[in-house]
Design an enzyme around this catalytic site. Sequence first.
Site, PDB file in Angstrom:
ATOM      1  N   GLN A  29       0.833  -1.200   0.000  1.00 38.07           N
ATOM      2  CA  GLN A  29       0.000   0.000   0.000  1.00 38.07           C
ATOM      3  C   GLN A  29       0.868   1.250   0.000  1.00 38.07           C
ATOM      4  OE1 GLN A  29      -2.480   1.371   3.504  1.00 38.07           O
ATOM      5  NE2 GLN A  29      -4.105   0.448   2.269  1.00 38.07           N
ATOM      6  N   TYR A 110      -6.561  10.422   4.630  1.00 41.15           N
ATOM      7  CA  TYR A 110      -5.202  10.745   4.196  1.00 41.15           C
ATOM      8  C   TYR A 110      -5.247  11.581   2.917  1.00 41.15           C
ATOM      9  CZ  TYR A 110      -3.949   7.538   7.899  1.00 41.15           C
ATOM     10  OH  TYR A 110      -3.834   6.938   9.128  1.00 41.15           O
ATOM     11  N   GLY A 241     -10.109  -6.965   8.717  1.00 42.81           N
ATOM     12  CA  GLY A 241      -8.918  -6.427   9.356  1.00 42.81           C
ATOM     13  C   GLY A 241      -8.724  -6.963  10.761  1.00 42.81           C
TER      14      GLY A 241
END
Length: 287
Positions: A29, A110, A241
């Site tokens: 990523q 982000y 996750g």
Amino acid sequence: MGYISDAHVAGWQAVSTAVHAKGGHLFIQLMHAGRMAHPDNTPHHRQPVAPSAIAPGAPMFTAKGMQPIPEPRALTTEEIRQTVADFRFAARRAIEAGADGVEIHGANAYLVQQFFAPSANTRSDPYGGSIENRARFAIEVAAAIAEEIGADRIGIRLSPGATLWGIDEGPQGPDLYRYLVAELDKLGLAYVHVMHQGNEPLLADIRRRWNGTLILNRPGRAREQIGADVASGLAELEAYGQMVLANPDFVARLKANAPMNKADQNTFYGGSAQGYTDYPALSPVEA
């Protein structure tokens, strides 16, 4: 997202080799934090950068403890172009490190998502204002990386409607994602990875506009719903996750209908093995 040095490449080559030896695949990523940064967390005590000089209004963990995130510096138009080139360079280095592909981090407040949100982007140049302008940075990053390593080696993670750390995509937010996904579909990327926030009509529209692989993450999904989106055809893959973090034998537990370990959020990003590699696996009898 950082420039990946030769030492980084060598280190990741060891990881990618181990993953491939077990028959796995590895996408690295690529993330630029944008305004979600603090000078004390950088080697040169640098001010964060962002689409606009608007602080997120949130604290951040530093070596001195929790501190308010300061106001970022607005990127110039030329710096935005350089940042696109930085993503491209990092993608090439990731492939040199043995990765099968890269995932552009366009979610979770982000930099990429900061361009989407009027609460973080008040620019008046080609990267601000209209839906098309606010989506431009993400599309340019994806196109540049596709030119560098091939579109079939690229995924992108999105979190439509997420309101983390001062992000507010406003009433045009859903239409921005409809436009964005349709434009990304033209590039032929490997996948879109959606962290779903509950807007089912938008999710259905994303599915219609995206002809490639859709990976769907529903935070807090009940165990009994695991596999439902794949079974219905809404997604090709489902992402988990915390459940996978806390259960190193996640698949075995599903097959055995065994109880799941609960993730300890107090250890997240703790910097040690606690909460990462110390969760127990099933005994042979249980498995």
